[in-house]
Scaffold this active site. Structure first.
Site, PDB file in Angstrom:
ATOM      1  N   ASP A 118      31.989  99.489  26.636  1.00 17.08           N
ATOM      2  CA  ASP A 118      33.023  98.614  26.096  1.00 17.08           C
ATOM      3  C   ASP A 118      33.282  97.399  26.988  1.00 17.08           C
ATOM      4  O   ASP A 118      32.959  97.411  28.167  1.00 17.08           O
ATOM      5  CB  ASP A 118      34.348  99.386  25.975  1.00 17.08           C
ATOM      6  CG  ASP A 118      34.294 100.453  24.894  1.00 17.08           C
ATOM      7  OD1 ASP A 118      33.201 100.668  24.324  1.00 17.08           O
ATOM      8  OD2 ASP A 118      35.335 101.068  24.630  1.00 17.08           O
ATOM      9  N   ASP A 119      33.911  96.404  26.399  1.00 16.02           N
ATOM     10  CA  ASP A 119      34.531  95.253  27.093  1.00 16.02           C
ATOM     11  C   ASP A 119      33.546  94.166  27.559  1.00 16.02           C
ATOM     12  O   ASP A 119      33.972  93.147  28.058  1.00 16.02           O
ATOM     13  CB  ASP A 119      35.392  95.682  28.294  1.00 16.02           C
ATOM     14  CG  ASP A 119      36.524  96.612  27.886  1.00 16.02           C
ATOM     15  OD1 ASP A 119      36.674  96.874  26.674  1.00 16.02           O
ATOM     16  OD2 ASP A 119      37.257  97.094  28.775  1.00 16.02           O
ATOM     17  N   HIS A 169      34.720  95.242  19.410  1.00 15.85           N
ATOM     18  CA  HIS A 169      35.819  95.801  20.218  1.00 15.85           C
ATOM     19  C   HIS A 169      37.023  94.842  20.200  1.00 15.85           C
ATOM     20  O   HIS A 169      37.810  94.836  21.129  1.00 15.85           O
ATOM     21  CB  HIS A 169      35.314  96.045  21.641  1.00 15.85           C
ATOM     22  CG  HIS A 169      36.157  96.970  22.467  1.00 15.85           C
ATOM     23  ND1 HIS A 169      36.604  98.182  22.012  1.00 15.85           N
ATOM     24  CD2 HIS A 169      36.625  96.868  23.741  1.00 15.85           C
ATOM     25  CE1 HIS A 169      37.313  98.775  22.967  1.00 15.85           C
ATOM     26  NE2 HIS A 169      37.351  97.988  24.031  1.00 15.85           N
ATOM     27  N   HIS A 173      40.765  92.140  22.902  1.00 16.05           N
ATOM     28  CA  HIS A 173      41.109  93.493  23.357  1.00 16.05           C
ATOM     29  C   HIS A 173      42.539  93.840  22.962  1.00 16.05           C
ATOM     30  O   HIS A 173      43.338  94.322  23.766  1.00 16.05           O
ATOM     31  CB  HIS A 173      40.902  93.635  24.869  1.00 16.05           C
ATOM     32  CG  HIS A 173      40.609  95.031  25.292  1.00 16.05           C
ATOM     33  ND1 HIS A 173      41.591  95.937  25.615  1.00 16.05           N
ATOM     34  CD2 HIS A 173      39.442  95.712  25.413  1.00 16.05           C
ATOM     35  CE1 HIS A 173      41.033  97.094  25.945  1.00 16.05           C
ATOM     36  NE2 HIS A 173      39.729  96.979  25.821  1.00 16.05           N
ATOM     37  N   HIS A 260      32.006 101.297  30.618  1.00 19.26           N
ATOM     38  CA  HIS A 260      32.303  99.861  30.524  1.00 19.26           C
ATOM     39  C   HIS A 260      31.234  99.076  31.271  1.00 19.26           C
ATOM     40  O   HIS A 260      31.029  99.318  32.464  1.00 19.26           O
ATOM     41  CB  HIS A 260      33.684  99.574  31.105  1.00 19.26           C
ATOM     42  CG  HIS A 260      34.782 100.296  30.375  1.00 19.26           C
ATOM     43  ND1 HIS A 260      35.082 101.619  30.625  1.00 19.26           N
ATOM     44  CD2 HIS A 260      35.606  99.893  29.385  1.00 19.26           C
ATOM     45  CE1 HIS A 260      36.067 101.988  29.813  1.00 19.26           C
ATOM     46  NE2 HIS A 260      36.413 100.971  29.041  1.00 19.26           N
TER      47      HIS A 260
HETATM   48 ZN    ZN Z   1      38.175  98.325  25.957  1.00 19.86          ZN
END
Ligand code: ZN
Length: 313
Positions: A118-119, A169, A173, A260
């Site tokens: 993620d991210d 995603h 955020h 991540h």
């Molecule tokens: Zn995230």
């Protein structure tokens, strides 16, 4: 030139090179012997470095590997029509170098897991993760945020070129359960726009930030919602060994693993973890691939992972 002359010449050369070592005075020998020992030691060190486990060899190996991977990926990007051939070449290369298997031979009955990140994307760490995935003929799912997706279109392209998957995603955020339906629309839509612009493809799955969802959100989203079964808490430890240990302690068939790709420690962990997981017999695939191989269609309105994981149990 007759034989005698040749003999004479060899003797001259011999005298020039070897002569000094036995015809010198004692004081000369004091200098020459230590010199000889130093040269011999350096030679031994060089041999050790070039041995199968030497650093120099590992460095050279890594260098050529990266070059070949980069070339293959660039080639596949620019020459779409022959990407199948490049794909074959890369398959062969990975098979030859790493004993990696062909993705066409994924065994639906054998254990498999989906690594998710993620991210990102992050130009440095996502790239490192892709390198290790490529080298092990593995794929992962990258849930990107819009702010980074816009900044790093080349990294998005590299994700798709290597057979991995791009998920959504949200743009900022955002906690999608609190922002209202209209904002959800832009948060999701803007990521899709950035990914489409960079790669020409749409995202395939959504992971709402913080794993936060409710009925309203599930009804609104137009792509399957994917959560996770195994949380590495890599953002907390920022320690490669802790991440590796956590996954190896808990991993089981059908797991969706949360990480991540914005931390160096996570990239480092992957370099240890991916070969180890392969060694343990896990096939590493995208979330969508895992659903396919396990004969489950990802449906809208249902969160996968946590509640309805893809594991057999
Ligand atoms: Zn995230």
């Amino acid at each position: 030139m007759n034989l005698l002359m040749i003999k004479e010449k060899i003797k001259n050369i011999y005298d020039k090179i070897i002569g000094p070592f036995y015809r010198r005075t004692v004081s000369d020998k004091k200098v020459l012997y230590p010199f000889f020992i130093i040269v011999a030691s350096l030679f031994c060190i060089m041999l050790a470095e070039l041995s199968p486990h030497g650093k120099m060899r590992a460095w050279y190996y890594e260098l050529t590997h990266r070059e070949i991977m980069d070339k293959g990926i660039q080639y596949a990007e620019t020459e779409n029509n022959i990407s199948a051939e490049i794909g074959n070449f890369l398959t062969y290369y990975r098979y030859e170098k790493f004993g990696a298997s062909d993705p066409a031979t994924v065994d639906a009955e054998a254990p498999m897991i989906a690594l998710t990140f993620d991210d990102g994307p992050n130009p440095e760490y996502t790239k490192r993760i892709l390198d290790v995935l490529n080298a092990n003929y593995s794929h992962a799912t990258f849930f990107v945020v819009g702010t980074n997706a816009e900044k790093y279109p080349d990294t998005l392209k590299a994700i798709l070129s290597s057979g991995s998957e791009i998920g959504n995603h949200s743009y900022n955020h955002a906690n999608l359960t609190t922002v209202g339906a209209e904002k959800v629309e832009t948060e999701i839509g803007e990521v899709n726009r950035a990914v489409k612009k960079a790669t020409g493809e749409n995202t395939t799955v959504i992971r709402p930030p913080y794993g936060a969802y409710d009925e309203n959100l599930l009804n609104q989203l137009q792509e399957p919602v994917v959560l996770w079964d195994l949380d590495t808490e890599d953002w907390d430890s920022r320690n490669a060994q802790i991440i590796v240990d956590k996954v190896l302690a808990d991993v089981k068939d059908g797991d969706i693993v949360l990480m991540h790709d914005i931390y160096e420690s996570t990239a480092e962990a992957m370099e240890i973890l991916v070969p180890k997981l392969k060694e343990l017999g896990y096939q590493i695939v995208t979330v969508s691939e895992m659903a396919k191989y396990k004969g489950k269609e990802l449906e809208l309105g249902k969160p996968y992972g946590k509640i309805q994981g893809l594991s057999k149990e």
